[in-house]
Motif scaffolding. Structure first.
Motif, PDB file in Angstrom:
ATOM      1  N   THR A 210       1.458  -1.106   0.270  1.00 30.13           N
ATOM      2  CA  THR A 210      -0.448   0.263  -0.113  1.00 30.13           C
ATOM      3  C   THR A 210       1.338   1.363   0.439  1.00 30.13           C
ATOM      4  O   THR A 210       1.771   1.417   0.630  1.00 30.13           O
ATOM      5  CB  THR A 210      -1.299  -0.166   1.037  1.00 30.13           C
ATOM      6  N   ALA A 211       0.453   1.990  -0.951  1.00 26.72           N
ATOM      7  CA  ALA A 211       1.883   3.305  -1.268  1.00 26.72           C
ATOM      8  C   ALA A 211       0.851   4.112  -1.011  1.00 26.72           C
ATOM      9  O   ALA A 211      -0.597   4.319  -1.539  1.00 26.72           O
ATOM     10  CB  ALA A 211       2.491   3.905  -2.179  1.00 26.72           C
ATOM     11  N   LEU A 212       1.261   5.498  -0.280  1.00 23.80           N
ATOM     12  CA  LEU A 212      -0.038   6.523   0.632  1.00 23.80           C
ATOM     13  C   LEU A 212       1.360   7.922   0.563  1.00 23.80           C
ATOM     14  O   LEU A 212       2.354   8.254   0.320  1.00 23.80           O
ATOM     15  CB  LEU A 212       0.761   7.054   2.462  1.00 23.80           C
ATOM     16  N   VAL A 213       0.872   8.298  -1.067  1.00 20.78           N
ATOM     17  CA  VAL A 213       1.196   9.256  -1.666  1.00 20.78           C
ATOM     18  C   VAL A 213       0.559  10.266  -1.552  1.00 20.78           C
ATOM     19  O   VAL A 213      -1.020  10.831  -1.296  1.00 20.78           O
ATOM     20  CB  VAL A 213       1.214   8.333  -3.124  1.00 20.78           C
ATOM     21  N   GLY A 214       0.953  12.001  -2.611  1.00 25.07           N
ATOM     22  CA  GLY A 214       0.148  12.879  -2.506  1.00 25.07           C
ATOM     23  C   GLY A 214      -0.148  12.426  -4.185  1.00 25.07           C
ATOM     24  O   GLY A 214      -0.552  11.928  -4.822  1.00 25.07           O
TER      25      GLY A 214
ATOM     26  N   ARG B 238      -4.418   8.203  -1.497  1.00 27.03           N
ATOM     27  CA  ARG B 238      -3.641   9.878  -2.382  1.00 27.03           C
ATOM     28  C   ARG B 238      -3.699  10.628  -1.454  1.00 27.03           C
ATOM     29  O   ARG B 238      -5.239  10.290  -0.672  1.00 27.03           O
ATOM     30  CB  ARG B 238      -4.201   9.907  -3.754  1.00 27.03           C
ATOM     31  N   CYS B 239      -2.824  11.083  -0.192  1.00 28.48           N
ATOM     32  CA  CYS B 239      -3.052  12.240   0.601  1.00 28.48           C
ATOM     33  C   CYS B 239      -3.246  13.894  -0.413  1.00 28.48           C
ATOM     34  O   CYS B 239      -3.162  14.175  -1.609  1.00 28.48           O
ATOM     35  CB  CYS B 239      -2.128  12.593   1.546  1.00 28.48           C
ATOM     36  N   PHE B 240      -4.583  14.924   0.468  1.00 26.44           N
ATOM     37  CA  PHE B 240      -4.399  15.728  -0.181  1.00 26.44           C
ATOM     38  C   PHE B 240      -3.197  16.469  -0.265  1.00 26.44           C
ATOM     39  O   PHE B 240      -2.310  16.467   0.552  1.00 26.44           O
ATOM     40  CB  PHE B 240      -5.713  16.871   0.778  1.00 26.44           C
ATOM     41  N   GLU B 241      -2.301  17.758  -1.308  1.00 30.21           N
ATOM     42  CA  GLU B 241      -1.648  18.315  -1.813  1.00 30.21           C
ATOM     43  C   GLU B 241      -1.712  19.128  -2.207  1.00 30.21           C
ATOM     44  O   GLU B 241      -2.483  19.447  -3.258  1.00 30.21           O
ATOM     45  CB  GLU B 241      -0.832  17.165  -2.729  1.00 30.21           C
ATOM     46  N   ILE B 242      -1.225  20.971  -1.376  1.00 29.36           N
ATOM     47  CA  ILE B 242      -0.903  21.762  -2.322  1.00 29.36           C
ATOM     48  C   ILE B 242      -0.054  21.781  -3.011  1.00 29.36           C
ATOM     49  O   ILE B 242       0.718  21.727  -3.537  1.00 29.36           O
ATOM     50  CB  ILE B 242      -0.975  22.804  -1.969  1.00 29.36           C
TER      51      ILE B 242
ATOM     52  N   THR C 205       0.960  16.761   6.457  1.00 30.61           N
ATOM     53  CA  THR C 205       0.111  17.377   7.034  1.00 30.61           C
ATOM     54  C   THR C 205      -0.677  16.238   7.043  1.00 30.61           C
ATOM     55  O   THR C 205      -1.253  15.600   8.440  1.00 30.61           O
ATOM     56  CB  THR C 205      -0.201  18.409   7.533  1.00 30.61           C
ATOM     57  N   SER C 206      -1.056  16.712   5.461  1.00 28.81           N
ATOM     58  CA  SER C 206      -2.180  15.358   5.106  1.00 28.81           C
ATOM     59  C   SER C 206      -2.306  13.479   5.612  1.00 28.81           C
ATOM     60  O   SER C 206      -3.073  13.536   5.997  1.00 28.81           O
ATOM     61  CB  SER C 206      -2.554  15.382   3.996  1.00 28.81           C
ATOM     62  N   ALA C 207      -0.376  13.799   4.843  1.00 28.76           N
ATOM     63  CA  ALA C 207      -0.504  12.020   5.192  1.00 28.76           C
ATOM     64  C   ALA C 207      -0.748  11.430   6.328  1.00 28.76           C
ATOM     65  O   ALA C 207      -0.466  10.222   6.427  1.00 28.76           O
ATOM     66  CB  ALA C 207       0.812  11.920   4.325  1.00 28.76           C
TER      67      ALA C 207
END
Length: 398
Positions: free
Chosen positions: A32-36, A66-70, A88-90
């Motif tokens: 599982t990849a937790l990414v932006g 996928r995490c929130f990212e600006i 922060t989101s990750a």
């Protein structure tokens, strides 16, 4: 073995973490990849990833979350917002997610903050955590003109040390990182934790035969940012405008426009060709046109200590390498006898290296040397065999 991978970058961005995850799946592991959100290097998030879309994906057996990212923006503030938004989101998503994995693997490019979610998980769970150090911190801040006496440098030194010390295993992509970790952070890492990068699969295939040309074709491929110092290549091209050399710049980044403007101001339109960013699958045709590949970097401690991943790609396809670079890369090219290097930030010295290259008749042997060295030290199989073994040991599965 179930592996949680943490990295800000992932497909469709071109980072080796994607290949590593997919290779682990091919070996029978669950990843599982937790990414932006994809936006590197342009800062533009594709429409299909906006407004909460495609936050959960599956690709080649990898579970992508996928995490929130600006998106990235020019300047230090713009980059900082991008980094902190993912961190922060990750962190929140990691702490709230199910903890049914056996081990955590953090693929750590810049900044070190992208690995902070993994370090936090180590605090709140019993899951062991490995970090793969590809950029060394806080030394990388020097490349952003943040100096050691500043508050930011001191703060990031403390954060970096904490993130690195939380890891149960530190593996590193450049031999020079070993000394830095010991001297700056007091962390001893053994020789067996040295794990250089490998080239993308597409570069381990034979290239089409190059057609002979009157001019030598020199190709730079990759990101064009401030750290890459591509302007040094342009300035060298101006010094060599009367030599039978053509320069090809393939890539994009924060300094792309300024490099194009520099070439135009020097009236090098007939000597330097810019192609912009190209998909990975198209890159072999640009490599195939080259008599030699180019690598350039600023003269900076953190940069000198790094071995850019493109160098392995250049060596894998059997092309000579010409560098405006020092440190680890110059050391490897010398050991492999596959290229020539000039000191960084010195257009005249690099121009002299190119002059020497175009007058030599051993380019084919240099390319062959590089390919042989790559196959002995840098292949994907060597990397994955070692990584899999270390992750299994860390997870208590071996």
């Amino acid at each position: 073995m179930k592996i949680l991978v943490i990295c800000q970058h992932y497909w469709p961005e071109n980072f080796r973490v994607t290949e590593i995850c997919e290779a682990l799946v091919e070996r029978g592991h669950e990843v599982t990849a937790l990414v932006g959100l994809p936006n590197y290097p342009t800062g533009i998030i594709p429409e299909e990833y906006k407004h909460g879309q495609n936050r959960v994906q599956e690709r080649n057996g990898v579970h992508i979350r996928r995490c929130f990212e600006i998106g990235r923006r020019p300047g230090k503030v713009g980059l900082a917002i991008n980094y902190v938004s993912y961190m922060t989101s990750a962190s929140i998503k990691a702490l709230l997610a199910k903890r049914d994995y056996d081990v955590i693997y953090a693929f750590s490019t810049s900044p070190v903050l992208m690995s902070l979610p993994a370090a936090l998980l180590r605090c709140f769970t019993r899951k062991k955590y490995m970090i793969y150090v590809l950029d060394i911190w806080p030394a990388c801040l020097a490349a952003m003109n943040v100096f050691e006496g500043s508050f930011l440098y001191a703060f990031m030194k403390r954060v970096s040390k904490w993130v690195y010390k939380k890891a149960d295993t530190l593996i590193y992509s450049s031999k020079r990182f070993q000394g830095y970790l010991q001297e700056v952070h007091g962390i001893s890492v053994p020789d067996e934790c040295y794990m250089p990068q490998f080239a993308d699969d597409i570069f381990e295939m034979d290239l089409p035969q190059k057609e002979p040309t009157e001019e030598k074709q020199l190709v730079f491929a990759g990101n064009i940012g401030k750290v890459q110092a591509v302007e040094v290549l342009i300035q060298a091209a101006e010094l060599l405008r009367d030599e039978p050399v053509h320069w090809h710049i393939v890539g994009d980044g924060s300094n792309y426009e300024s490099c194009m403007q520099l070439a135009q101001s020097l009236h090098l339109e007939d000597k330097v060709t810019f192609y912009g960013r190209k998909p990975l699958e198209e890159m072999p045709k640009y490599y195939a046109m080259a008599d030699a590949m180019l690598v350039s970097m600023r003269n900076d401690l953190s940069v000198n200590d790094t071995l850019p991943g493109k160098v392995q790609s250049y060596m894998a396809v059997g092309k000579p390498v010409l560098g405006s670079i020092a440190g680890e890369t110059a050391y490897v090219l010398d050991r492999a006898q596959c290229g020539l290097c000039a000191p960084p930030d010195d257009p005249e010295a690099f121009a002299q290296v190119v002059r020497e290259f175009i007058r030599r008749d051993d380019a084919a042997q240099m390319g062959k040397n590089g390919k042989e060295y790559y196959q002995k030290h840098f292949t994907k199989k060597i990397h994955m065999d070692k990584l899999e073994k270390m992750l299994l040991q860390l997870a208590g599965k071996e």
